[in-house]
Design a protein around this motif. Sequence first.
Motif, PDB file in Angstrom:
ATOM      1  N   GLU A   6       1.100  -1.498  -0.200  1.00 33.24           N
ATOM      2  CA  GLU A   6       0.326   0.071   0.234  1.00 33.24           C
ATOM      3  C   GLU A   6       0.447   1.335   0.096  1.00 33.24           C
ATOM      4  OE1 GLU A   6      -3.493  -0.966   1.681  1.00 33.24           O
ATOM      5  OE2 GLU A   6      -2.994  -1.152   3.576  1.00 33.24           O
ATOM      6  N   PRO A   7       1.548   1.254  -0.575  1.00 29.39           N
ATOM      7  CA  PRO A   7       2.368   2.501  -1.009  1.00 29.39           C
ATOM      8  C   PRO A   7       1.894   3.937  -0.614  1.00 29.39           C
ATOM      9  CG  PRO A   7       2.663   1.367  -3.075  1.00 29.39           C
ATOM     10  CD  PRO A   7       1.531  -0.077  -2.214  1.00 29.39           C
ATOM     11  N   LYS A   8       1.239   4.157  -1.531  1.00 28.06           N
ATOM     12  CA  LYS A   8       0.047   5.271  -1.458  1.00 28.06           C
ATOM     13  C   LYS A   8      -0.278   5.863   0.161  1.00 28.06           C
ATOM     14  CE  LYS A   8      -2.630   5.644  -5.185  1.00 28.06           C
ATOM     15  NZ  LYS A   8      -4.146   5.345  -5.836  1.00 28.06           N
TER      16      LYS A   8
ATOM     17  N   THR B 222      16.630   8.252   2.622  1.00 26.59           N
ATOM     18  CA  THR B 222      17.603   7.849   1.537  1.00 26.59           C
ATOM     19  C   THR B 222      17.885   6.069   1.797  1.00 26.59           C
ATOM     20  OG1 THR B 222      18.820   8.107   3.635  1.00 26.59           O
ATOM     21  CG2 THR B 222      18.376  10.202   2.579  1.00 26.59           C
ATOM     22  N   LYS B 223      17.327   6.252   2.507  1.00 27.34           N
ATOM     23  CA  LYS B 223      17.321   4.427   2.643  1.00 27.34           C
ATOM     24  C   LYS B 223      15.786   3.215   3.114  1.00 27.34           C
ATOM     25  CE  LYS B 223      21.244   4.377   5.330  1.00 27.34           C
ATOM     26  NZ  LYS B 223      21.413   5.547   5.215  1.00 27.34           N
ATOM     27  N   ILE B 224      16.198   2.267   2.751  1.00 21.31           N
ATOM     28  CA  ILE B 224      14.984   1.537   2.352  1.00 21.31           C
ATOM     29  C   ILE B 224      15.604   0.322   3.669  1.00 21.31           C
ATOM     30  CG2 ILE B 224      13.840  -0.873   1.518  1.00 21.31           C
ATOM     31  CD1 ILE B 224      13.282   1.513  -0.185  1.00 21.31           C
ATOM     32  N   LEU B 225      15.242  -0.118   4.889  1.00 23.63           N
ATOM     33  CA  LEU B 225      15.903  -1.049   6.120  1.00 23.63           C
ATOM     34  C   LEU B 225      14.325  -2.280   6.045  1.00 23.63           C
ATOM     35  CD1 LEU B 225      17.396   1.440   8.510  1.00 23.63           C
ATOM     36  CD2 LEU B 225      18.042   0.170   6.919  1.00 23.63           C
ATOM     37  N   LEU B 226      15.140  -3.677   5.591  1.00 24.15           N
ATOM     38  CA  LEU B 226      14.113  -4.813   5.760  1.00 24.15           C
ATOM     39  C   LEU B 226      14.887  -6.039   7.324  1.00 24.15           C
ATOM     40  CD1 LEU B 226      13.935  -5.877   1.985  1.00 24.15           C
ATOM     41  CD2 LEU B 226      11.813  -4.562   3.345  1.00 24.15           C
ATOM     42  N   THR B 227      13.269  -5.824   7.766  1.00 28.45           N
ATOM     43  CA  THR B 227      13.998  -7.190   8.844  1.00 28.45           C
ATOM     44  C   THR B 227      13.931  -8.294   8.336  1.00 28.45           C
ATOM     45  OG1 THR B 227      11.446  -6.834   9.573  1.00 28.45           O
ATOM     46  CG2 THR B 227      13.181  -5.998  10.155  1.00 28.45           C
TER      47      THR B 227
ATOM     48  N   VAL C 188       7.785  -6.377   3.105  1.00 28.11           N
ATOM     49  CA  VAL C 188       8.774  -6.137   2.000  1.00 28.11           C
ATOM     50  C   VAL C 188       8.031  -5.654   0.385  1.00 28.11           C
ATOM     51  CG1 VAL C 188      10.265  -8.228   2.883  1.00 28.11           C
ATOM     52  CG2 VAL C 188       9.358  -8.096   1.131  1.00 28.11           C
ATOM     53  N   GLY C 189       6.943  -6.078   0.324  1.00 31.44           N
ATOM     54  CA  GLY C 189       5.853  -5.459  -0.592  1.00 31.44           C
ATOM     55  C   GLY C 189       5.869  -3.881  -1.506  1.00 31.44           C
ATOM     56  N   SER C 190       5.815  -3.729  -1.021  1.00 26.45           N
ATOM     57  CA  SER C 190       6.623  -1.886  -1.768  1.00 26.45           C
ATOM     58  C   SER C 190       7.935  -2.157  -1.075  1.00 26.45           C
ATOM     59  CB  SER C 190       5.419  -0.774  -1.375  1.00 26.45           C
ATOM     60  OG  SER C 190       5.529  -0.074   0.067  1.00 26.45           O
ATOM     61  N   ALA C 191       8.733  -2.162  -1.262  1.00 30.47           N
ATOM     62  CA  ALA C 191      10.711  -1.957  -0.693  1.00 30.47           C
ATOM     63  C   ALA C 191      11.172  -1.405  -2.075  1.00 30.47           C
ATOM     64  CB  ALA C 191      11.232  -3.365  -0.617  1.00 30.47           C
ATOM     65  N   ILE C 192      11.060  -1.957  -3.062  1.00 29.39           N
ATOM     66  CA  ILE C 192      10.932  -1.617  -4.622  1.00 29.39           C
ATOM     67  C   ILE C 192      10.729  -0.224  -5.470  1.00 29.39           C
ATOM     68  CG2 ILE C 192      11.391  -2.748  -6.889  1.00 29.39           C
ATOM     69  CD1 ILE C 192      13.746  -3.917  -5.276  1.00 29.39           C
ATOM     70  N   PHE C 193       9.060  -0.242  -5.473  1.00 26.96           N
ATOM     71  CA  PHE C 193       8.492   0.693  -5.170  1.00 26.96           C
ATOM     72  C   PHE C 193       9.232   2.073  -4.548  1.00 26.96           C
ATOM     73  CE2 PHE C 193       6.088   4.624  -4.525  1.00 26.96           C
ATOM     74  CZ  PHE C 193       5.244   4.337  -5.435  1.00 26.96           C
ATOM     75  N   PHE C 194       9.598   2.488  -3.662  1.00 29.51           N
ATOM     76  CA  PHE C 194       9.938   3.647  -3.019  1.00 29.51           C
ATOM     77  C   PHE C 194      11.696   2.982  -3.527  1.00 29.51           C
ATOM     78  CE2 PHE C 194       6.211   3.258  -0.391  1.00 29.51           C
ATOM     79  CZ  PHE C 194       6.422   3.958  -0.891  1.00 29.51           C
ATOM     80  N   SER C 195      12.173   2.298  -3.279  1.00 25.66           N
ATOM     81  CA  SER C 195      13.669   2.102  -3.730  1.00 25.66           C
ATOM     82  C   SER C 195      13.048   3.205  -5.268  1.00 25.66           C
ATOM     83  CB  SER C 195      13.623   0.610  -4.366  1.00 25.66           C
ATOM     84  OG  SER C 195      15.754   0.580  -4.591  1.00 25.66           O
ATOM     85  N   LYS C 196      12.474   2.422  -6.119  1.00 28.20           N
ATOM     86  CA  LYS C 196      12.356   3.502  -7.663  1.00 28.20           C
ATOM     87  C   LYS C 196      11.988   5.203  -7.760  1.00 28.20           C
ATOM     88  CE  LYS C 196      12.217  -1.133  -9.964  1.00 28.20           C
ATOM     89  NZ  LYS C 196      11.457  -1.786 -10.830  1.00 28.20           N
ATOM     90  N   LEU C 197      11.430   5.112  -6.242  1.00 29.70           N
ATOM     91  CA  LEU C 197      10.511   6.531  -6.971  1.00 29.70           C
ATOM     92  C   LEU C 197      11.939   7.403  -5.916  1.00 29.70           C
ATOM     93  CD1 LEU C 197       8.369   7.914  -6.495  1.00 29.70           C
ATOM     94  CD2 LEU C 197       7.781   7.574  -4.040  1.00 29.70           C
ATOM     95  N   TYR C 198      12.505   6.802  -4.759  1.00 29.95           N
ATOM     96  CA  TYR C 198      13.463   7.429  -4.534  1.00 29.95           C
ATOM     97  C   TYR C 198      15.140   7.832  -5.168  1.00 29.95           C
ATOM     98  CZ  TYR C 198      10.172   9.414  -1.019  1.00 29.95           C
ATOM     99  OH  TYR C 198       8.240   9.897  -0.471  1.00 29.95           O
ATOM    100  N   ASN C 199      15.166   6.361  -5.729  1.00 29.11           N
ATOM    101  CA  ASN C 199      16.582   6.127  -5.523  1.00 29.11           C
ATOM    102  C   ASN C 199      17.120   5.865  -4.934  1.00 29.11           C
ATOM    103  OD1 ASN C 199      18.378   5.318  -7.954  1.00 29.11           O
ATOM    104  ND2 ASN C 199      19.259   7.470  -8.768  1.00 29.11           N
TER     105      ASN C 199
END
Length: 220
Positions: free
Chosen positions: A35-37, A51-56, A63-74
């Motif tokens: 639910e990235p929105k 500046t980063k995405i951290l996963l436990t 992890v479902g929207s990790a790649i969405f935000f990784s691409k969005l913010y680079n």
Amino acid sequence: MLNFKSQIVTSFNENCYVIWCDKSKEAALVDPGGEPKKISQLIKPLNISITKILLTHGHIDHVGSAIFFSKLYNIPVIGPHIFDHFLLKNLFSQSRLFNISPAVNPFLPNQWLKDNDLIILGSIVLEVIYCPGHSPGHIAFWNAAKRCLISGDILFESSIGRTDLLGGDEKKIKYSLVQKIFPLFNKDNRDVTVLPGHGKKFLINQKYIHFIFKTYFSGV
Ligand SMILES: [Zn+2]
Ligand SMILES: [Zn+2]
């Protein structure tokens, strides 16, 4: 100092956290499960820079929207421990198993984490605690300055993490709690604030540890 806000996402009621340094406004997203929105709405008014995405760990609800935000913010995806490699590789089957549509694409993080690694976020230091059991590559993030633990699914307000999911191991989760997590309290007898992957935040203190031992460790 560490600041945080959380947003509940997905049908699993997973807690996605945004944490940030109040001086530099540097921020990280922890376990953006979906639910990235909703997560974007949480971030927007905060005037911070992610500046980063951290996963436990590698379960789909974290992890479902990790790649969405990784691409969005680079920005890079960091963690979990490499022993959750198989979970991130099998996100298609996790999607099928839990009826998640559209399916979450498999991915690998930009960086794996291991015990004692440090994550720096402005003036905030997060120590990586490797604590397998709920999954083989599960980690938690410990901020000693605020005595705050971002704990993923290793323990909750009134239970320990489940071990019946892919790669779970009851002996290991108990070992992780006794050897890695409870000592955060026991070392200097001061409450630890826990930000769990599901449910409300709570404290690890003598009463909590007693409750967990009575409930889960009796006869061991
Ligand atoms: Zn999990
Ligand atoms: Zn979870």
